[in-house]
Write a protein that holds these residues in place. Structure first.
Motif, short mmCIF file in Angstrom:
data_model
loop_
_atom_site.label_atom_id
_atom_site.label_comp_id
_atom_site.label_asym_id
_atom_site.label_seq_id
_atom_site.Cartn_x
_atom_site.Cartn_y
_atom_site.Cartn_z
N CYS A 188 0.82 -1.21 0.00
CA CYS A 188 0.00 0.00 0.00
C CYS A 188 0.86 1.26 0.00
N LEU A 189 0.57 2.14 -0.96
CA LEU A 189 1.07 3.51 -0.92
C LEU A 189 -0.08 4.34 -0.37
N VAL A 190 0.05 4.77 0.88
CA VAL A 190 -1.06 5.42 1.58
C VAL A 190 -0.87 6.93 1.55
N GLU A 191 -1.87 7.63 1.08
CA GLU A 191 -1.79 9.09 1.03
C GLU A 191 -2.95 9.70 1.82
N ASP A 192 -2.85 11.00 2.06
CA ASP A 192 -3.91 11.63 2.85
C ASP A 192 -4.04 13.11 2.49
N VAL A 193 -4.47 13.34 1.27
CA VAL A 193 -4.69 14.73 0.85
C VAL A 193 -5.90 15.30 1.59
N CYS A 194 -5.90 16.60 1.72
CA CYS A 194 -7.00 17.28 2.38
C CYS A 194 -7.42 18.48 1.54
N VAL A 195 -8.72 18.64 1.33
CA VAL A 195 -9.25 19.74 0.52
C VAL A 195 -10.35 20.43 1.30
N SER B 241 -13.92 12.70 -7.50
CA SER B 241 -13.95 12.45 -8.95
C SER B 241 -12.53 12.39 -9.51
N ALA B 242 -11.63 13.24 -9.00
CA ALA B 242 -10.25 13.25 -9.48
C ALA B 242 -9.54 11.94 -9.14
N VAL B 243 -9.80 11.41 -7.95
CA VAL B 243 -9.20 10.13 -7.56
C VAL B 243 -9.72 9.01 -8.46
N LEU C 95 -7.35 22.29 -6.09
CA LEU C 95 -8.63 22.53 -5.43
C LEU C 95 -8.49 23.32 -4.12
N GLY C 96 -7.29 23.84 -3.88
CA GLY C 96 -7.06 24.62 -2.66
C GLY C 96 -6.71 23.79 -1.46
N GLY C 97 -6.25 22.56 -1.68
CA GLY C 97 -5.97 21.64 -0.59
C GLY C 97 -4.50 21.55 -0.24
#
Length: 451
Positions: free
Chosen positions: A330-337, A347-349, A402-404
């Motif tokens: 797993c490559l785990v990410e955690d973007v926030c917007v 939708s982008a994911v 998206l400003g995140g």
């Protein structure tokens, strides 16, 4: 060189057996660590002071770690380093119901502190999904979030003061025991989230909060699309429901959980939204959340009627990461917007997953716009394939557009450094590197991480 450290600490504090050292050199990522010189099992602040004085004298890098549950590579050992484990510093030194604070050592397990507080009608609010195994020190180092973030904030919002051992062994005390305090710069806030690059936290004064009087009311809503579920989140927030938890799971995640634990997943369910209210009118808030979910396309909504049912519903969310680990590395990410951008980020994911033919399982702390897209690739692969990195590039760029931000709670570590310049820019980078030099002029604290 390491013999001097062995002799300066009590017997058994320093481990040098290569196989044992290797077991302390990794976190929960796929990253391969460098070869460490040894491991220090600190049991007190004095052990940390001795280690840092030795490291400064010999110019040896030090990589601090707690339970090793991190997902960004911040606790991965670097070549020629000493791994400084704080997992044995487990004392709750003080718990004051009158002041609603606790003073704890960094190895205290997050859930254990919460349980101790609840004996006095209080609670420790931050609750990362790994709360039964993660430590307070690790939570502080990464500014961990969790399921209750939407109402109570992240770890920094509960940190009042710290005891920190600096790179040269000096002891720095930051913050206060009071609810308010604005004397000088906010050094406590600076150290929280610094991922062990500025100092070693050996004690923390944290804020406790009143535990809810009644058991929280919980809903679980099923949707035919992620966008509908995200729209329901927006409606719930706009209606002023003030949920204490608002979690979103996509179809891929639900399928992984269902294949593992048979939760009865329907073919038509492409998203699940789990919401909770711990307010005094929690049942009324749960009923309103149910109405808003149904108004936004939910095909089915369950409302808990007992604490046991609540635990079952929340348990689905807490199983998510382990279920994904069964599918592959797993490559785990955690973007926030911003919350308003959550449907577009989802939708982008989905678009990135389709374009690059990558399995991405997404969960989200939907109430605060924090998504965890997990990129799955084959077990045993030392590095994610190029198409996985390409999909991740696309997801991160979309979040920033998206400003995140690149990370909401896991930290930068090693994994996100390749994207850091996209968000920080040259001025921020220069200032942060200047701060690093003030606290760690030799660059021995967790080198190569975070900045």
């Amino acid at each position: 060189m390491i013999e001097a450290l062995v002799k300066s600490l009590p017997e058994g504090r320093v481990l040098t057996d290569p196989d044992v050292v290797d077991s302390y050199a990794r976190d929960r990522t796929f990253l391969e660590p460098g070869k460490a010189l040894g491991v220090v099992l600190a049991t007190s602040r004095d052990d940390v002071v001795t280690t840092m004085r030795w490291a400064t004298e010999h110019r040896v890098p030090v990589v601090p770690r707690g339970a090793g549950t991190g997902l960004a590579g911040a606790a991965t050992a670097s070549e020629g380093s000493i791994v400084l484990s704080l997992a044995r510093m487990t004392a709750i030194r003080e718990l004051s119901p009158a002041d609603e604070i606790a003073v704890v050592e960094p190895g205290v397990i997050t859930a254990d502190l919460d349980r101790a507080a609840r004996e006095h009608g209080l609670m420790y609010a931050p609750d990362p999904s790994s709360y039964e195994i993660s430590t307070i020190g690790g939570n502080l180092a990464t500014n961990a979030g969790g399921l209750r973030c939407v109402k109570y904030g992240v770890t920094r919002d509960s940190a009042l003061g710290l005891e920190v051992v600096l790179a040269d062994g000096r002891i720095l005390n930051t913050g206060r025991r009071t609810v308010k305090g604005v004397t000088g710069y906010d050094l406590t806030g600076l150290f929280v989230g610094s991922e062990g690059t500025l100092g070693i936290i050996t004690s923390a004064t944290v804020r406790l909060r009143r535990a809810p009087i009644a058991p929280p009311a919980t809903i679980a809503a099923e949707f035919g699309s992620l966008r509908d579920a995200a729209a329901a989140v927006s409606a719930i927030i706009a209606a002023g429901c003030q949920p204490s938890l608002m979690e979103l799971l996509d179809r891929a995640t639900l399928k992984a959980i269902d294949d593992w634990r048979n939760i009865g997943l329907e073919d038509s369910t492409n998203a699940m939204l789990i919401g909770q209210s711990d307010a005094s009118d929690g049942q009324a808030m749960a009923a309103l959340m149910r109405e808003l979910c149904e108004a936004n396309g939910a095909s089915f909504v369950a409302v808990s009627s007992t604490p046991e049912e609540t635990e079952d519903l929340i348990g689905i969310r807490r199983m998510a990461y382990e279920a994904k680990e069964r599918l592959g590395a797993c490559l785990v990410e955690d973007v926030c917007v911003p919350r308003s951008a959550l449907p577009d980020m989802i939708s982008a994911v989905e678009a990135a997953a389709a374009r690059h033919e990558v399995m991405i399982c997404t969960v989200a702390h939907a109430g605060d716009g924090n998504l965890h897209p997990v990129f799955i690739f084959e077990h045993g692969t030392p590095e994610p394939p190029a198409r996985v990195w390409a999909a991740a590039d696309e997801v991160f760029k979309a979040a920033l557009e998206l400003g995140g931000t690149l990370t909401g709670e896991h930290g930068v570590g090693l994994l996100k450094r390749r994207w850091l310049g996209l968000e920080s820019g040259p001025v921020v980078t220069e200032v942060q590197q200047g701060i690093k030099r003030v606290f760690d002029p030799l660059g021995i604290l967790n080198p190569g991480k975070a900045i």
